[in-house]
Design an enzyme around this catalytic site. Structure first.
Site, PDB file in Angstrom:
ATOM      1  N   MET A 172       0.851  -1.195   0.000  1.00  0.00           N
ATOM      2  CA  MET A 172       0.000   0.000   0.000  1.00  0.00           C
ATOM      3  C   MET A 172       0.883   1.240   0.000  1.00  0.00           C
ATOM      4  O   MET A 172       1.728   1.406   0.884  1.00  0.00           O
ATOM      5  CB  MET A 172      -0.921   0.009   1.235  1.00  0.00           C
ATOM      6  CG  MET A 172      -1.967  -1.090   1.237  1.00  0.00           C
ATOM      7  SD  MET A 172      -2.986  -1.067   2.738  1.00  0.00           S
ATOM      8  CE  MET A 172      -1.845  -1.807   3.923  1.00  0.00           C
ATOM      9  N   CYS A 221      -3.020  -1.272  -9.095  1.00  0.00           N
ATOM     10  CA  CYS A 221      -3.330   0.014  -8.474  1.00  0.00           C
ATOM     11  C   CYS A 221      -4.346   0.775  -9.321  1.00  0.00           C
ATOM     12  O   CYS A 221      -4.119   1.004 -10.508  1.00  0.00           O
ATOM     13  CB  CYS A 221      -2.066   0.843  -8.308  1.00  0.00           C
ATOM     14  SG  CYS A 221      -2.379   2.458  -7.569  1.00  0.00           S
ATOM     15  N   LYS A 256       0.582  -8.576  -9.232  1.00  0.00           N
ATOM     16  CA  LYS A 256      -0.681  -8.235  -8.577  1.00  0.00           C
ATOM     17  C   LYS A 256      -1.582  -7.538  -9.587  1.00  0.00           C
ATOM     18  O   LYS A 256      -1.165  -6.586 -10.244  1.00  0.00           O
ATOM     19  CB  LYS A 256      -0.469  -7.335  -7.357  1.00  0.00           C
ATOM     20  CG  LYS A 256      -1.735  -7.138  -6.521  1.00  0.00           C
ATOM     21  CD  LYS A 256      -1.428  -6.517  -5.168  1.00  0.00           C
ATOM     22  CE  LYS A 256      -2.639  -6.582  -4.243  1.00  0.00           C
ATOM     23  NZ  LYS A 256      -3.733  -5.693  -4.677  1.00  0.00           N
ATOM     24  N   GLY A 262      -9.028  -8.531  -1.066  1.00  0.00           N
ATOM     25  CA  GLY A 262     -10.243  -7.723  -1.158  1.00  0.00           C
ATOM     26  C   GLY A 262     -11.279  -8.095  -0.117  1.00  0.00           C
ATOM     27  O   GLY A 262     -11.720  -9.242  -0.048  1.00  0.00           O
ATOM     28  N   GLY A 318      -4.985  -5.744   3.260  1.00  0.00           N
ATOM     29  CA  GLY A 318      -4.470  -4.391   3.143  1.00  0.00           C
ATOM     30  C   GLY A 318      -5.069  -3.461   4.171  1.00  0.00           C
ATOM     31  O   GLY A 318      -4.567  -3.331   5.294  1.00  0.00           O
ATOM     32  N   ARG A 319      -6.184  -2.819   3.831  1.00  0.00           N
ATOM     33  CA  ARG A 319      -6.751  -1.768   4.680  1.00  0.00           C
ATOM     34  C   ARG A 319      -7.104  -2.260   6.082  1.00  0.00           C
ATOM     35  O   ARG A 319      -6.996  -1.501   7.053  1.00  0.00           O
ATOM     36  CB  ARG A 319      -7.983  -1.168   3.998  1.00  0.00           C
ATOM     37  CG  ARG A 319      -7.656  -0.337   2.758  1.00  0.00           C
ATOM     38  CD  ARG A 319      -8.904   0.027   1.991  1.00  0.00           C
ATOM     39  NE  ARG A 319      -9.541  -1.149   1.394  1.00  0.00           N
ATOM     40  CZ  ARG A 319     -10.777  -1.192   0.943  1.00  0.00           C
ATOM     41  NH1 ARG A 319     -11.555  -0.122   1.041  1.00  0.00           N
ATOM     42  NH2 ARG A 319     -11.265  -2.299   0.394  1.00  0.00           N
TER      43      ARG A 319
END
EC number: 1.3.1.-
Length: 335
Positions: free
Chosen positions: A17, A100, A139, A201, A224-225
């Site tokens: 990220m 991205c 990715k 995701g 990720g987040r």
């Protein structure tokens, strides 16, 4: 699972990220259960290699092996050169960014914009794989748009080019992070290729991860987040995948130790001035879901000195993790 010669001990990876997965955060996430952690995206433009920002991105001191560097760009020759350069500076796996969705990346026809040009994808992948002796991973997203979901074709191109593992975010480029990540495309890609597939995701906790693995057949998941402000999510997810049981929440003392250690690492890595500024967003993520956390966050956003930031952050995390045994401050009050 293996990525090239590297045995990966775990099925939960940290997603690269921009502006987040710097060396301090990667090391912390690896320590708390992430089996692999890629760098934030590094541009392939050779003119930018000696900027301070680029030098920090390729700083891997103290980082556990295998060290993964993600590169981005749209020119096969330049991407191959960037891969060689980063291997010479310590990268043990090269990851190529074709996922991205950010406008500033896509405007240069890099990131997920590349998915619309399958012949160019093939040329980039072949050039990078041929340029280095370390494993190369990729990715991607499910496609440029809902009308052009081409992840299966891209995955086959990647395998044919010699890519060692594929990470797939279950959204199209034009979705950005809207809507729900789609499992059906992940499952279709899994059936189409033989290299390791990592699903990404909407994984916010252990149940999400296990469901994705069961429904899609992926070899691993990438978070990720959901790791922002909660880097211990990796050990929670890995434990649930292995045992089916839920780990108890981390002890308040552990949360405090991890957070303050993270802030100290940021101050040391960037220097006290920039370190304080970078640390602010992490402090916000650590505090955002905790009782009274927002009031503490507002105070901490105004702090300019590293020592004061550490002191006030310690006070804040002690208060919020103690179930508000210590009252939250009044917004706007001085420390």
């Amino acid at each position: 699972m293996y990525i090239g010669p590297h045995k990966i001990d775990g099925r939960v990876f940290l997603a690269p990220m921009a502006g987040v997965t710097d060396r301090p955060f990667r090391i912390l996430c690896r320590r708390l259960g992430a089996a692999l952690a890629a760098s934030e995206m590094v541009g392939s433009n050779p003119a930018l290699r000696e900027t301070r920002k680029s030098r920090l991105k390729r700083d891997h001191r103290g980082e556990p092996s295998p060290r993964v560097v993600q590169i981005a760009g749209a020119d096969p020759r330049v991407m191959a050169e960037a891969a060689r350069f980063n291997v010479d500076h310590g990268a043990e796996i090269i990851d190529i960014n074709m996922g991205c969705p950010a406008k500033k990346v896509n405007r240069r026809l890099a990131g997920s914009a590349l998915l619309a040009d399958e012949p160019l994808v093939a040329r980039i992948l072949s050039a990078v794989v041929g340029a280095v002796d370390v494993p190369v991973t990729l990715k991607i997203r499910t496609g440029p748009s809902a009308e052009q979901r081409n992840a299966v074709r891209i995955a086959r191109i990647a395998e044919d080019a010699g890519i060692d593992a594929l990470a797939l975010h279950g959204r199209t480029r034009d979705q950005h992070y809207r809507g729900e990540a789609e499992h059906q495309t992940l499952a279709a890609v899994r059936r189409a290729i033989n290299i390791p597939l990592i699903g990404n995701g909407d994984i916010t906790g252990p149940a999400d991860a296990r469901r994705l693995l069961e429904v899609t057949g992926c070899d691993a998941v990438m978070i990720g987040r959901a790791a922002q402000g909660r880097p211990w999510i990796f050990r929670e997810v890995q434990h649930f995948i292995e045992t089916g049981s839920v780990l108890p929440p981390p002890a308040p003392g552990d949360v405090q130790r991890w957070m303050l250690g993270h802030l100290q690492a940021l101050h040391a890595f960037y220097g006290p001035g920039q370190g304080v500024r970078v640390a602010r967003k992490h402090i916000g993520w650590y505090l955002q879901a905790l009782p009274g956390g927002d009031a503490w966050r507002r105070r901490l956003m105004r702090v300019e000195r590293a020592d004061e930031q550490l002191s006030l952050a310690a006070e804040a995390i002690t208060a919020v993790t103690a179930g508000m045994n210590t009252a939250a401050p009044v917004a706007g009050s001085a420390h």
